[in-house]
Design a protein around this motif. Sequence first.
Motif, mmCIF file in Angstrom:
data_model
loop_
_atom_site.group_PDB
_atom_site.id
_atom_site.type_symbol
_atom_site.label_atom_id
_atom_site.label_comp_id
_atom_site.label_asym_id
_atom_site.label_seq_id
_atom_site.Cartn_x
_atom_site.Cartn_y
_atom_site.Cartn_z
ATOM 1 N N UNK A 143 46.578 33.547 44.576
ATOM 2 C CA UNK A 143 46.911 34.843 43.986
ATOM 3 C C UNK A 143 47.116 34.698 42.487
ATOM 4 N N UNK A 144 46.815 35.772 41.796
ATOM 5 C CA UNK A 144 47.116 35.879 40.373
ATOM 6 C C UNK A 144 47.899 37.168 40.212
ATOM 7 N N UNK A 145 49.167 37.026 39.953
ATOM 8 C CA UNK A 145 50.009 38.216 39.723
ATOM 9 C C UNK A 145 49.784 39.281 40.799
ATOM 10 N N UNK A 146 49.837 38.842 42.028
ATOM 11 C CA UNK A 146 49.712 39.799 43.121
ATOM 12 C C UNK A 146 48.293 40.139 43.510
ATOM 13 N N UNK A 147 47.335 39.661 42.758
ATOM 14 C CA UNK A 147 45.927 39.894 43.137
ATOM 15 C C UNK A 147 45.492 38.721 44.022
ATOM 16 N N UNK A 148 45.117 39.061 45.239
ATOM 17 C CA UNK A 148 44.810 38.030 46.236
ATOM 18 C C UNK A 148 43.323 37.695 46.206
ATOM 19 N N UNK A 149 43.035 36.415 46.102
ATOM 20 C CA UNK A 149 41.657 35.932 46.164
ATOM 21 C C UNK A 149 41.494 35.031 47.378
ATOM 22 N N UNK A 150 40.343 35.146 48.014
ATOM 23 C CA UNK A 150 40.033 34.260 49.129
ATOM 24 C C UNK A 150 38.705 33.566 48.854
ATOM 25 N N UNK A 151 38.507 32.445 49.532
ATOM 26 C CA UNK A 151 37.233 31.729 49.393
ATOM 27 C C UNK A 151 36.840 31.194 50.758
ATOM 28 N N UNK A 152 35.655 31.585 51.225
ATOM 29 C CA UNK A 152 35.202 31.204 52.567
ATOM 30 C C UNK A 152 34.672 29.789 52.628
ATOM 31 N N UNK A 153 34.493 29.170 51.496
ATOM 32 C CA UNK A 153 33.934 27.815 51.478
ATOM 33 C C UNK A 153 34.997 26.780 51.842
ATOM 34 N N UNK A 154 34.553 25.683 52.402
ATOM 35 C CA UNK A 154 35.481 24.588 52.679
ATOM 36 C C UNK A 154 35.924 23.906 51.392
ATOM 37 N N UNK A 155 35.083 23.923 50.401
ATOM 38 C CA UNK A 155 35.435 23.282 49.123
ATOM 39 C C UNK A 155 35.270 24.319 48.006
ATOM 40 N N UNK A 156 36.305 25.101 47.800
ATOM 41 C CA UNK A 156 36.224 26.202 46.833
ATOM 42 C C UNK A 156 36.048 25.681 45.414
ATOM 43 N N UNK A 157 35.400 26.451 44.591
ATOM 44 C CA UNK A 157 35.318 26.087 43.176
ATOM 45 C C UNK A 157 36.699 26.190 42.510
ATOM 46 N N UNK A 158 36.805 25.650 41.324
ATOM 47 C CA UNK A 158 38.077 25.668 40.588
ATOM 48 C C UNK A 158 38.627 27.091 40.445
ATOM 49 N N UNK A 159 39.915 27.224 40.665
ATOM 50 C CA UNK A 159 40.560 28.529 40.505
ATOM 51 C C UNK A 159 41.554 28.521 39.344
ATOM 52 N N UNK A 160 42.032 27.335 38.993
ATOM 53 C CA UNK A 160 43.142 27.235 38.041
ATOM 54 C C UNK A 160 42.814 27.837 36.680
ATOM 55 N N UNK A 161 41.607 27.603 36.220
ATOM 56 C CA UNK A 161 41.266 28.131 34.892
ATOM 57 C C UNK A 161 41.358 29.653 34.885
ATOM 58 N N UNK A 162 40.878 30.276 35.951
ATOM 59 C CA UNK A 162 40.975 31.738 36.041
ATOM 60 C C UNK A 162 42.433 32.159 36.046
ATOM 61 N N UNK A 163 43.202 31.447 36.823
ATOM 62 C CA UNK A 163 44.622 31.762 36.951
ATOM 63 C C UNK A 163 45.331 31.602 35.601
#
Lengths: 414, 414, 414
Positions: A143-163
């Motif tokens: 989540x980013x400030x209450x915005x929920x993201x999901x990823x169906x992949x077993x190995x999701x791409x990087x999320x931290x930079x977006x966050x």
Amino acid sequence: MNEPLAQLAELVATRRDGWSLAGAFYAEADVYRAEMNAIWRRQWLFAGHACQIPEAGDFFVVAVDTDSVIVIRGDDGVVRAMHNVCRHRGTQICGEESGHAKKLVCPYHQWTYATDGSLQYCRGMQEDLDKDDLGLIPVHLRTIEGMIYICLSDSPPDFDKACDLMTPMARPQGLTTAKIAKIVDYEIQANWKLVWENNRECYHCNAHHPQYIRANYDHYNEDDTTDAIRTRIECAVERGEKKWSAAGLAISHKQTGMACFPDPDHDIWYSANRTALADGYVSESMDGQQVSTLMGDYPDPEVGTLRMRTMPNMWIHASCDHAVSTRLLPAGLGKTRARVAWLVDENAVEGEDYQLDRLMPFWQLTSEQDWDICRVAQLGVCSGGYRPGPFSTYKEYNVDAFVRWYLKALSDQN
Amino acid sequence: MNEPLAQLAELVATRRDGWSLAGAFYAEADVYRAEMNAIWRRQWLFAGHACQIPEAGDFFVVAVDTDSVIVIRGDDGVVRAMHNVCRHRGTQICGEESGHAKKLVCPYHQWTYATDGSLQYCRGMQEDLDKDDLGLIPVHLRTIEGMIYICLSDSPPDFDKACDLMTPMARPQGLTTAKIAKIVDYEIQANWKLVWENNRECYHCNAHHPQYIRANYDHYNEDDTTDAIRTRIECAVERGEKKWSAAGLAISHKQTGMACFPDPDHDIWYSANRTALADGYVSESMDGQQVSTLMGDYPDPEVGTLRMRTMPNMWIHASCDHAVSTRLLPAGLGKTRARVAWLVDENAVEGEDYQLDRLMPFWQLTSEQDWDICRVAQLGVCSGGYRPGPFSTYKEYNVDAFVRWYLKALSDQN
Amino acid sequence: MNEPLAQLAELVATRRDGWSLAGAFYAEADVYRAEMNAIWRRQWLFAGHACQIPEAGDFFVVAVDTDSVIVIRGDDGVVRAMHNVCRHRGTQICGEESGHAKKLVCPYHQWTYATDGSLQYCRGMQEDLDKDDLGLIPVHLRTIEGMIYICLSDSPPDFDKACDLMTPMARPQGLTTAKIAKIVDYEIQANWKLVWENNRECYHCNAHHPQYIRANYDHYNEDDTTDAIRTRIECAVERGEKKWSAAGLAISHKQTGMACFPDPDHDIWYSANRTALADGYVSESMDGQQVSTLMGDYPDPEVGTLRMRTMPNMWIHASCDHAVSTRLLPAGLGKTRARVAWLVDENAVEGEDYQLDRLMPFWQLTSEQDWDICRVAQLGVCSGGYRPGPFSTYKEYNVDAFVRWYLKALSDQN
């Protein structure tokens, strides 16, 4: 299965820089299937807002093509996502789009899962069954400030930079202390890419969005920005900056045209910026006036608009008093489901602090205007007479960016 | 066409013993097409009851996927089946689902066939045409005690073993001296295999079939049969056997759980057994009481239930006073047509000897409960989040038997 | 993409001379796609009548499978055809089926084209754009006496021979000084080839077309023409020829049966002939009486019927007072759109010179009778039980000719 992929690579190679995609990208079932795997089942997808499920056991369901995912707040208060499919014989567990459940019980044979997805009970099965291995298949969630993201992949791409980028920009808006005022679901008769191509330019705004262009400056581009307009933008920027200088509230998009997004060359699938509103506007509302109480940490209505967007399925425009998010989900080659959600402060009371008929029209009209022209675009690009055409370098640089992002995302995975 | 078959073999090979099928079996058009050829156009299919067409010229039409077959009683009293397709230019001959015809006349150019399918008249054709070679394409047909089976293959599999086993079991029921009290047609929103998987276990009965479980014992399995239940079953068996001992009337299924079926290891696609009803029940009706006059040779209402089923498309439950058959026909990847027929003695009079509102609810409710959960199962197994799961060794041995039968049938022909 | 074509060649090779096509030609999506490219996007297609768009800026739209084509009369009075697809990003330009436009303006970003298709205006695009290269993609167009033909291919087949043959035959009918009295659009539930096979024989006329057979002689064939009928035909021919002998008005089809068409051995995809009407008929109307004022150069009502047809999508029957054209367009494997247009003299006034309820029934009934039997034929040929059957050498020589034309057209291009 190798032949379709070879054909896909050939198709990708046909693209001429700065020109629109070949018709097959909008009309061929093989391309759609490839996208589902390479993009929609690999990337981070916006699912909804944490405030939709405030209590333990609250859930909603997200349909990504044929896949159904439950997003549920656990007994421990943590929001999780898991496939809406029983581990026994594959039955769909939640039939409702949203609701509240103490346990997730499969309707077929009553296999019973905790709100964290773990299998708790499966009457009638052999004793040596490894229950630990039979929890609902988890889906990655951030989540980013209450915005929920999901990823169906077993190995999701990087999320931290977006966050890292979006969190400080989003924080003052108070999306974690918001509530849903209204959700409207649409079925757009167009391929999901046409919806993004529409979103990534304001070339069409003058003819289609009379409400939007009164509130905003970003439909002006280098080619049609006069000195007078430039002065108005500068004034609008200055107006805000006089009042506050906190990092998150600074106008970060000061020039004409839309903020550049996405950026496939640097793997940028997320962005956030604060943009000035037109003179006399403190909110993206029909008359520019505030339509609900101030949200979050805003000290003053004059904060411009906070805009965020993430590929492949979310954008949000937030004013001082409300935010409107749009979530896209593909539902076939020529069909896209869009969910538009209006958020206000959690303490705002309908009928007192806000009225839906003042809150909604601006984005309801703008959205429906877009969906309709996307429908007409779909009719054309599926024709045998369609040939790719040139993008305006003044006005469609972001459509080109989207197309390049798309082709890269499609090719990386194949 | 070899590539799809290679892929099919790979898919079959993925199956883990005792676990459910991969999602592709329910979601891929190539699999459906393979099934149509390997199973539905090769095996014996239940078509209907001879008592539906008592008079010469009476006919009904059966739709197997895209194929339409006429089942008609000839002028000689013999029931035959033939493709519902004119030999001239392929026009569909019978547009109605059932009816009566002295001749079969193609509506296009009036080619006229006798009720045995032979071409009798084709005005306007050249004189040297070999009419003998232009009869309606025959479809193999056999009957077992009035139950009509057809086979679309040129070389049908053995039928005699099924006939030998089922005939003596079925005979006392009097299906040859029965009449149709009512037919209800359903369109199930699920793949045909899900309907069988549902049918082959009573693991779901407690939650879904409140009517059925009051009348029957077979929802009890080894894991949940108490001594008290075992005693009740034994009493029920004894109750019947005191009264009669003729071979066909003996309770042949005396244990808990459902009779084992099918048996791919011994090519058993047919079965019949007599099972005790619960204490106080002489009929599968809402209150367990008789709902029509006794059928066939039954000397007494207390005969338990006669149950028969044949792969891939029929089951029937028969009480002393009525029988209810279910016929399945595939109508696409996610759609199955089911016809449920209620039969009573041919001399029973509606309104006097039976009332539909007493005769029908037991199986109407039970059927509709099943169709609904099959629909929900279909939604799940087509999800990208579906993974095969384990069958209960106590309760789903027959689902496993069905899956093994299916995979063998599918593979044998390819 | 080579594999499907190899399979197509195999399929074509299965055809037995004088027998109907294999079922795959009506039921396989691959065949349909091949036809779209080999026939519908290569051959000359009848689009409509010039009198539908009398004024500069008048247009109508033609949908060929997924392709949409604008037929528009330019400011210079010339009728042109162009793809209904903006050269910018492919949006469909005209959403209405017909109308009037000074310019063709894309609804998305207002790219503006002149009525000749040239790009005139594209606000917001870069200065170095080559506008001359971005006109609407032209579609070849030719006319024969007001009948507009288009060809989607870059290199259309020869048109002149068709024009040379049909022009003098059509001229006296006055189609260039006609007006549309009525257009009715139909959606036929059948493959387009079945519609032609139906059109190419009158074997079905006795049973299906009570109106048609009263007016015409061509349902008689060599096998069922008595001396009396032959005499009546000869009288009818003589009746006309006494009155006039101008080339265009001579009865050119004097024998029983239908005029031979098409002729694949000589690349004849067009034909025209004048045929006698039955005694007492001067018009293909319900009672045989004139239903509007005389058209064109006709000196007298007794001119028989002028009939023209072109592969793959047009036929027209014209009497002294009105003409009825039928245009076919494929809309999927089992769906054909038919447009039937009734034309009268441009000066005829509805309510005075003609009444629709007298003008229309003859061909409205005859058309609808045909569409219905085509629907039934489609149901049959898609069945697994369909086998090709023999054509009547007396009555279906033209169906055979059509099938041979079709297979040649399909194979030439692949």
